[in-house]
Design an enzyme around this catalytic site. Structure first.
Site, mmCIF file in Angstrom:
data_model
loop_
_atom_site.group_PDB
_atom_site.id
_atom_site.type_symbol
_atom_site.label_atom_id
_atom_site.label_comp_id
_atom_site.label_asym_id
_atom_site.label_seq_id
_atom_site.Cartn_x
_atom_site.Cartn_y
_atom_site.Cartn_z
ATOM 1 N N ARG A 140 -13.739 1.554 42.840
ATOM 2 C CA ARG A 140 -12.762 1.494 41.740
ATOM 3 C C ARG A 140 -11.414 2.039 42.192
ATOM 4 N NH1 ARG A 140 -14.428 4.175 36.135
ATOM 5 N NH2 ARG A 140 -13.963 6.070 37.287
ATOM 6 N N HIS A 142 13.164 3.595 41.738
ATOM 7 C CA HIS A 142 11.970 3.090 41.071
ATOM 8 C C HIS A 142 11.147 2.150 41.937
ATOM 9 C CE1 HIS A 142 14.101 4.591 37.532
ATOM 10 N NE2 HIS A 142 13.007 4.432 36.808
ATOM 11 N N LYS A 191 -6.827 3.241 37.021
ATOM 12 C CA LYS A 191 -7.007 4.685 36.798
ATOM 13 C C LYS A 191 -5.815 5.417 37.419
ATOM 14 C CE LYS A 191 -10.776 8.081 36.812
ATOM 15 N NZ LYS A 191 -10.935 8.327 35.384
ATOM 16 N N LEU A 210 -10.714 1.422 30.770
ATOM 17 C CA LEU A 210 -11.183 1.591 32.137
ATOM 18 C C LEU A 210 -12.637 1.120 32.217
ATOM 19 C CD1 LEU A 210 -10.337 2.916 34.911
ATOM 20 C CD2 LEU A 210 -11.799 4.807 34.216
ATOM 21 N N TYR A 218 -6.235 7.955 40.765
ATOM 22 C CA TYR A 218 -7.162 9.058 41.017
ATOM 23 C C TYR A 218 -8.576 8.637 40.659
ATOM 24 C CZ TYR A 218 -7.779 10.144 36.056
ATOM 25 O OH TYR A 218 -8.117 10.081 34.740
ATOM 26 N N GLU A 270 -11.044 3.300 23.668
ATOM 27 C CA GLU A 270 -11.825 4.292 24.426
ATOM 28 C C GLU A 270 -11.198 5.655 24.198
ATOM 29 O OE1 GLU A 270 -11.436 3.578 28.673
ATOM 30 O OE2 GLU A 270 -9.260 3.430 28.519
#
Lengths: 280, 280
Positions: free
Chosen positions: B50, B101, B146, B202, B31, B178
């Site tokens: 990204r 999976h 992300k 990230l 996302y 972070e």
């Protein structure tokens, strides 16, 4: 196929997951897979108890968990799965809410989704054994929670497939933890070794059965991490879980185990497992 | 609200996520959140680039990524968000397929879901600063992707909320990585320190802007992990990101930073950031 969704039995095509569902947005939910043999659920109470624990750890409040066993049985009946092998899939998420990381309002109703579907597998593998690969542990530090945040498992399992293997098994700081959807056991000198139950592995229900069988068979169990470097000395290896049952491992990457044949303890555990199934 | 879903602009209530969507079952997707100021997207190319990187790392094939900027602009227009602050949310998953999976068939079409919604925030926080808490790093080892496997972020952010804090910041092996949705920076003796870009954080777009601003302001940047034990010596702390912009941190658990006031470098970075916004 009829599924169970938020209290109702409806055709699976009519199940609508909202894009605001926290399962979709945040992997904010837990799941279980229960196996059914000829219409009979195998160890349903253990699976439901584990689901309850996962939900508690995630602080998801779902008061009707006691209903799930009846729901699973009903799905087997409605979908005429009484004479085959089937998998019951149960997923519970924190429900739908406007997107923000922290929990939504207390009143938010969890999403409950359950299916039953026929399960086909290749019985030859149980006899011949399978290949696994080792991959670095990439997962989070709460693998004891059976959450739907399965992306690392997806990537590792695909890596196994790309390498002609059935399963990828994680190595954390030089020791084996578990597979993407299985626990891992090794036989050294007649003793069974497996990773202890802690935050790095799921407390597998089949793993527990294997340990209980070992106890009855007078096989010593050592719940202690297995060093990756020790694998070449293993007499037998196996992966165990709801879908693979007790699966012999005869190859780890390029390393052959037990001359590529399932070992005697693995085979005896399989036999005892199927006897247990018959009796249950 | 009108959303974009698999190629169409439709009312959000009509967006139907399948329970077979791998985003729902496996957190198998990525996302982005892009901010829009008075109808103008901020750094859309950087966000879309990204997203492309995340998809590549996950091996999700989506050939129409170049369309997303136009889609975002169109959503702002249709939803009359041209004169307010808004967030564009983009989620792309590996699509729907029977649950296993490993990746589904090559032909599986990714699920693409984009929304635009007004974004309200408390401007006082930017002036007064916020409290954060430190929590042990629980996440997986590919935080550079992300992904929507955000369960650890959810739990940590809720822990922050439970402790009257705005953000939870992760500590891995004694160093700050972070926050749950922000990068972390500290000022020591006039220099800005922040964790280097690697698999544990990230590569934040606001983080990059901050580093560029420092360069223009002749503030030395040290991309090196910050030890938790050093925080008490910090002159200023801040969390930075698309939603928080450049947010002063004046309290870490019970530790007061800079006498509980935002520091001069933080305030100057904020000022320069808003000048940049005006010019962009």
């Amino acid at each position: 196929m009829i599924a169970y969704f938020n209290g109702e039995f409806i055709p699976k095509e009519k199940v609508i997951i909202s894009p605001d569902d926290r399962g979709f947005l945040f992997a904010d939910g837990a799941y279980e897979v229960i196996r059914s043999y000829n219409g009979k659920l195998f160890k349903p109470d253990e699976h439901i108890e584990r689901m309850q624990r996962s939900l508690e750890e995630l602080r998801i409040k779902y008061s009707e968990i006691y209903k799930l066993k009846k729901v699973a049985e009903e799905l087997i009946r409605i979908n005429t799965l009484g004479e085959v092998q089937a998998l019951i899939y149960i997923q519970i998420t924190r429900g739908k809410a406007l997107r923000t990381h922290s929990f939504p309002e207390e009143e938010t109703i969890p999403t409950v989704y359950v299916t039953a579907s026929a399960f086909h597998y290749d019985p030859q593998k149980l006899v011949k054994g399978v290949k696994i690969i080792l991959v670095p542990e990439m997962r989070w530090k709460r693998c004891d929670i059976k959450s739907v945040a399965l992306l690392p498992n997806v990537l590792a399992r695909q890596q196994a497939k790309d390498n002609g293997a059935d399963e990828a098994v994680f190595v954390r700081d030089g020791v084996i933890t578990e597979g993407t959807h299985t626990n891992f056991c090794a036989i050294f000198d007649g003793k069974l070794f497996t990773h202890p139950v802690n935050n790095h592995i799921l407390a597998g229900i089949t793993r527990k059965i294997v340990l209980d069988l070992c106890s009855k068979m007078n096989i010593s169990v050592v719940e202690s991490p297995i060093a990756e470097t020790k694998l070449k000395e293993a007499d037998e290896l196996m992966i165990v879980g709801t879908t693979v049952e007790i699966m012999p491992v005869v190859k780890v990457d390029d390393l052959k185990i037990g001359n590529r044949k399932p070992g005697p303890i693995t085979l005896e555990l399989q036999r005892k497992f199927y006897l247990l199934l018959e009796q249950s």
